[in-house]
Design a protein around this motif. Structure first.
Motif, short mmCIF file in Angstrom:
data_model
loop_
_atom_site.label_atom_id
_atom_site.label_comp_id
_atom_site.label_asym_id
_atom_site.label_seq_id
_atom_site.Cartn_x
_atom_site.Cartn_y
_atom_site.Cartn_z
N UNK A 248 0.84 -1.19 0.00
CA UNK A 248 0.00 0.00 0.00
C UNK A 248 0.88 1.24 0.00
N UNK A 249 0.26 2.38 -0.29
CA UNK A 249 0.99 3.64 -0.37
C UNK A 249 1.05 4.14 -1.79
N UNK A 250 2.24 4.40 -2.30
CA UNK A 250 2.42 4.98 -3.62
C UNK A 250 2.74 6.45 -3.52
N UNK A 251 3.53 6.94 -4.46
CA UNK A 251 4.05 8.31 -4.37
C UNK A 251 2.93 9.34 -4.47
N UNK A 252 2.96 10.30 -3.55
CA UNK A 252 1.98 11.38 -3.56
C UNK A 252 1.87 11.99 -2.18
N UNK A 253 1.06 13.06 -2.07
CA UNK A 253 0.88 13.73 -0.79
C UNK A 253 -0.56 13.66 -0.31
N UNK A 254 -1.42 12.95 -1.03
CA UNK A 254 -2.81 12.80 -0.60
C UNK A 254 -2.95 11.77 0.50
#
Length: 618
Positions: free
Chosen positions: A537-543
């Motif tokens: 889970x996760x993934x690049x971003x700031x949301x």
């Protein structure tokens, strides 16, 4: 106005000169505080001033692995110097050229005496006949007199604009000087407030020690009084027995005459209760479970903008970033949900090598006894604190003999000894080392190769040591984690098939599942206790639910997953399936390592501020 060119040259040279060597910059390097210096000057300064401080504003500088050469180049300054040197060389060449007088460039034997009004060029007689036949002409001197006023007006206007620009540069220098003085004053006030608070704490400490000493003296007096009373009775009873025993040996007649005295003494003590242990009341210090004293707050003072000279052409400026105003990344406070509970937090530490100071705190773990072990990488040591932030002790991260390593992470073992495992590296190799809680090396095993920084966790069910590993170069990284027995025997290698690139921190949850944070792919990978991939889970971003360079990772009793979202300057909570729950903190600079405490507290190290925070009620 005759001195204006030399004055301009001097001021331009001053703006483009290094404040260390006072010469034009050579290979200019810019520091994080935006001050620029020659590369060689900075290198010499760094060898003397450790850690490196900016020679102008004294701000500490964290050098990259390549040293001064790895600092960013100031390309703007370098280009300006190159243009300035070319211009000066051109002017010098003009000055060195032989003067040709008023000779015509097309007819060197002819003298230029006329000015063609139609073509606006000086000409000689032959030029008039060849290319300017029929054009209106006038005398060269008269033409120069007619145009000199226009040229002089343009020169004057240009000089005025130059002076306005120079005035603006001078105002910037004054503003920088004022800012430096203001910072020194603010720092001085902070230090003064700190010293006053230390003095108060020292007085309070002396008072508590005095009270403890008074209590101890009273208890000792009570013990001595009881000792004296018992000794007095003991002497009387012992003397009576000795006397009766001696008389018995001398003859029955003497014994029978003294029998009455012995009966009286023994009867006196046989009716008394035996001495009981002394009931003392030792003093116990109970530290208050409250945040450490707050010295004060640093606020940004609003200053009026410096006026730009009216005649100066507008100078484009970079747009102000909301990150600066907010003290961090602009999205942070926007991500904090409205009305979301703010946890209580105790923060301690600062950059330095003294007791309780840190230089890159990259790892943390907490023992069942409530002692907090912090991997202080830059200082090559482990520091130990209470959960109130009180310093207890520290020990160097020694591999063997006197060789020290830089620690990357720390975890407690699973054998009930409460002894920490530390992974780190020297210049030539990486190691896993187990210390006792006072820093004595218990066992060590070589990790075979030098790689990127590693993380460590202990699976307490079988006492396996789990260590992350990254190989390859920047463009082709390969990540995995290794499972060892405490003697260094490799059990298995996990993670090659799921696209893991740069696993940094690792933990084991209450069910034995293994969680790895990958700072390169920005995902958290979850494996079963046997090493089988479960999900990510996760993934690049700031949301919400996204991550950017996730670092430290741990779980609470409910199985919720806590991640130090370093790239987004926040600490996040997910449930055991990877579903986003909430932001625990959004006001840290670079949260690095996290650890849960048995009573529900959360410990987070901040790489950017060289500090440690303890969260409660989050």
């Amino acid at each position: 106005m005759g001195s204006a060119p030399s004055s301009l040259k001097r001021e331009v040279h001053e703006e483009l000169s290094c404040s260390i060597c006072l010469e034009l910059f050579t290979r200019p390097k810019v520091l994080p505080c935006q001050h620029t210096f020659c590369q060689d000057c900075l290198r010499d300064h760094a060898e003397v001033k450790i850690p490196l401080q900016c020679p102008n504003c004294r701000q500490q500088v964290r050098l990259p692995p390549q040293g001064v050469a790895g600092l960013p180049d100031n390309h703007i300054v370098a280009n300006m110097i190159e243009k300035l040197q070319k211009q000066e060389k051109h002017l010098e060449e003009i000055r060195e050229q032989p003067q040709s007088g008023n000779r015509c460039s097309f007819h060197p034997s002819e003298e230029v005496k006329l000015y063609c009004k139609q073509c606006n060029v000086p000409v000689c007689t032959e030029c008039c006949e060849e290319g300017h036949d029929g054009h209106p002409t006038t005398g060269l001197k008269k033409a120069a007199q007619e145009r000199s006023s226009t040229v002089q007006a343009l020169i004057n206007e240009g000089r005025n604009i130059v002076e306005n620009y120079l005035s603006f540069l001078r105002s910037l220098r004054e503003e920088e000087k004022t800012l430096n003085e203001k910072k020194q004053q603010t720092d001085s006030i902070i230090i003064q407030a700190y010293n006053q608070m230390v003095l108060k704490l020292r007085k309070r400490k002396d008072h508590l020690l005095s009270k403890s000493g008074e209590n101890h003296t009273k208890n000792l007096h009570r013990i001595q009084t009881d000792r004296d009373r018992v000794l007095e009775d003991l002497n009387e009873l012992s003397a009576a027995c000795d006397r009766a025993e001696q008389e018995l040996q001398q003859g029955w007649g003497e014994f029978l005459s003294q029998q009455t005295a012995l009966i009286e003494v023994v009867g006196k003590y046989s009716g008394k209760a035996a001495p009981t242990p002394v009931q003392t009341q030792p003093a116990v210090f109970e530290p208050t479970d409250t945040p450490v004293p707050v010295l004060g707050h640093v606020r940004v003072q609003s200053l009026p903008s410096a006026p730009i000279p009216a005649a100066t052409a507008p100078i484009p400026a970079k747009p102000a970033s909301s990150n600066v105003a907010a003290g961090g990344r602009g999205h942070q406070h926007g991500n904090q949900r409205q009305g979301e509970h703010q946890p209580q937090k105790v923060t301690f530490g600062e950059r330095g090598s003294g007791t309780g100071q840190f230089w890159d705190p990259v790892g943390v773990t907490v023992s069942d006894e409530g002692e907090m072990f912090v991997a202080d990488r830059g200082n090559q040591r482990i520091q130990v604190f209470t959960l109130q932030g009180t310093f207890v002790r520290h020990f160097p991260t020694i591999v063997s003999g006197k060789e020290k390593m830089y620690p990357w992470d720390v975890a407690m073992d699973g054998e009930g000894n409460l002894w920490p495992w530390v992974v780190g590296g020297t210049k030539s190799a990486d190691f896993a080392v187990q210390y006792n809680k006072h820093g004595r090396v218990l066992r060590t095993f070589d990790l075979q190769q030098t790689v990127w920084d590693r993380g460590v966790a202990v699976d307490t069910r079988n006492n396996h040591i789990l260590i992350t590993q990254t190989t390859g170069d920047l463009k082709n990284k390969h990540g995995e984690f290794l499972v060892f027995r405490p003697d260094g025997t490799l059990v298995r290698t996990v993670g090659q098939q799921q696209g893991v690139k740069h696993p940094r921190y690792i933990t084991v949850d209450g069910e034995g599942n293994i969680l790895v944070a990958d700072i390169w792919t920005h995902f958290v990978f979850v494996y079963s206790k046997d090493g089988q991939f479960l999900f990510q889970f996760g993934g690049k971003g700031s949301g919400e639910g996204q991550l950017k360079q996730p670092n430290g990772i741990c779980t609470d009793r409910a199985g919720n997953i806590i991640v130090a979202d370093c790239g987004n300057s926040r600490v996040e909570m997910f449930d055991k399936t990877g579903k986003f729950l909430k932001h625990i903190s959004t006001d840290m600079r670079s949260p690095r390592a996290v650890a849960m405490v048995r009573d529900g507290q959360l410990v987070v190290t901040d790489h950017g501020k060289d500090s440690v925070s303890i969260f409660q009620n989050f």
